[in-house]
Design a protein around this motif. Structure first.
Motif, PDB file in Angstrom:
ATOM      1  N   SER A  78       0.852  -1.181   0.000  1.00 37.88           N
ATOM      2  CA  SER A  78       0.000   0.000   0.000  1.00 37.88           C
ATOM      3  C   SER A  78       0.893   1.238   0.000  1.00 37.88           C
ATOM      4  O   SER A  78       1.976   1.237   0.582  1.00 37.88           O
ATOM      5  N   ALA A  79       0.462   2.286  -0.670  1.00 42.70           N
ATOM      6  CA  ALA A  79       1.261   3.510  -0.710  1.00 42.70           C
ATOM      7  C   ALA A  79       1.287   4.157   0.672  1.00 42.70           C
ATOM      8  O   ALA A  79       0.369   3.996   1.473  1.00 42.70           O
ATOM      9  N   GLY A  80       2.336   4.902   0.940  1.00 36.32           N
ATOM     10  CA  GLY A  80       2.412   5.611   2.215  1.00 36.32           C
ATOM     11  C   GLY A  80       2.890   4.727   3.340  1.00 36.32           C
ATOM     12  O   GLY A  80       4.083   4.579   3.585  1.00 36.32           O
ATOM     13  N   ARG A  81       1.951   4.053   4.015  1.00 38.26           N
ATOM     14  CA  ARG A  81       2.310   3.234   5.178  1.00 38.26           C
ATOM     15  C   ARG A  81       2.976   1.922   4.779  1.00 38.26           C
ATOM     16  O   ARG A  81       3.521   1.228   5.633  1.00 38.26           O
ATOM     17  N   ARG A  82       2.870   1.553   3.518  1.00 37.27           N
ATOM     18  CA  ARG A  82       3.516   0.355   2.987  1.00 37.27           C
ATOM     19  C   ARG A  82       2.941  -0.934   3.560  1.00 37.27           C
ATOM     20  O   ARG A  82       3.623  -1.961   3.643  1.00 37.27           O
TER      21      ARG A  82
END
Length: 257
Positions: A34-38
């Motif tokens: 996922s983008a951001g928090r990965r």
């Protein structure tokens, strides 16, 4: 929404999801961040036969999770010439539904899917669309209203089946957007989508309202009407195939080179 039954492959539904061209490759479980928090996310990838590069579609499910017939949907899109990635927001988080809460990870997951698709050799990173259903439609509208940094992968178009347009009441949609909603939808009213559309630049948004159709009109599992978690859901055998024909035409127009 969950509950798309295998019988959705009946004649009425196939009128809207006509598969043409070369058969798709097998459904493949894939993993990406996922983008951001990965956060680790999984999804299901289907591609047309051939080397590509092909345009692609990230599919965003409702608050009830992946549809039971996700493979039929993905196969249809692959038959139209698109790589299809059904994003599964729930499996790696142990979730069953998010209908009564704000699901804030949805955008990051969608952009994680975009990043994953953009790195595939058989995907044209300049021709990727987001298509969402209900809660996923909300995410699709948020994507349409979100600026993208120069040089970063970007969604080229967005389509939303019965989205909660009131959530984006003041938004400016900056990429071509298709909204499909039922006139009798009591969950995500068509009037809200009409108001959102009026505030956009001419031609930026295409709104299609199906007379007599309720929430989940493309899902035959709901039959003539069912209550699911307080929501009235009903299949409409007229609106369902027309909505998929609209989506097919929209993608063809917006993802052509």
């Amino acid at each position: 929404m969950r509950g798309f039954a295998d019988r959705w492959l009946g004649a009425a539904a196939l009128a809207g999801l006509m598969i043409v061209g070369a058969p798709a490759s097998a459904d493949e479980l894939v993993k990406f961040a996922s983008a951001g928090r990965r956060d680790p996310i999984q999804g299901y990838l289907t591609r047309p036969k051939g080397a590509g590069p092909f345009p692609a579609v990230a599919l965003l499910h409702s608050c009830l999770g992946l549809p039971a017939n996700r493979r039929a949907i993905a196969d249809a899109l692959a038959g139209w010439g698109y790589v299809a990635l059904f994003v599964d927001d729930f499996a790696t988080r142990g979730l069953k539904e998010t209908c009564a809460v704000d699901f804030n990870e949805a955008m990051a997951d969608a952009y994680g899917a975009l990043g994953y698709l953009s790195q595939l050799s058989f995907v044209d990173r300049t021709r990727i669309a987001a298509v969402g259903f209900s809660q996923g439609g909300d995410t699709a509208l948020k994507i349409a209203a979100s600026p993208t940094a120069a040089g970063a992968p970007a969604f080229r178009a967005a389509a939303a089946f019965y989205p909660p347009c009131a959530n984006e009441a003041d938004a400016q949609l900056d990429i071509p957007t298709l909204i499909l909603v039922g006139a009798k939808d009591e969950v995500t009213p068509a009037a809200d989508c009409a108001e959102l559309t009026k505030r956009q630049a001419p031609g930026a948004v295409k709104l299609v309202v199906y007379p007599g159709a309720a929430h989940g009109f493309d899902n035959p599992e709901f039959g003539a009407g069912r209550r699911v978690m307080g929501m009235t859901l009903a299949y409409d055998p007229g609106a369902a195939p027309r909505s998929w024909a609209e989506l097919r035409d929209f993608l063809k127009a917006r993802l052509t080179r």
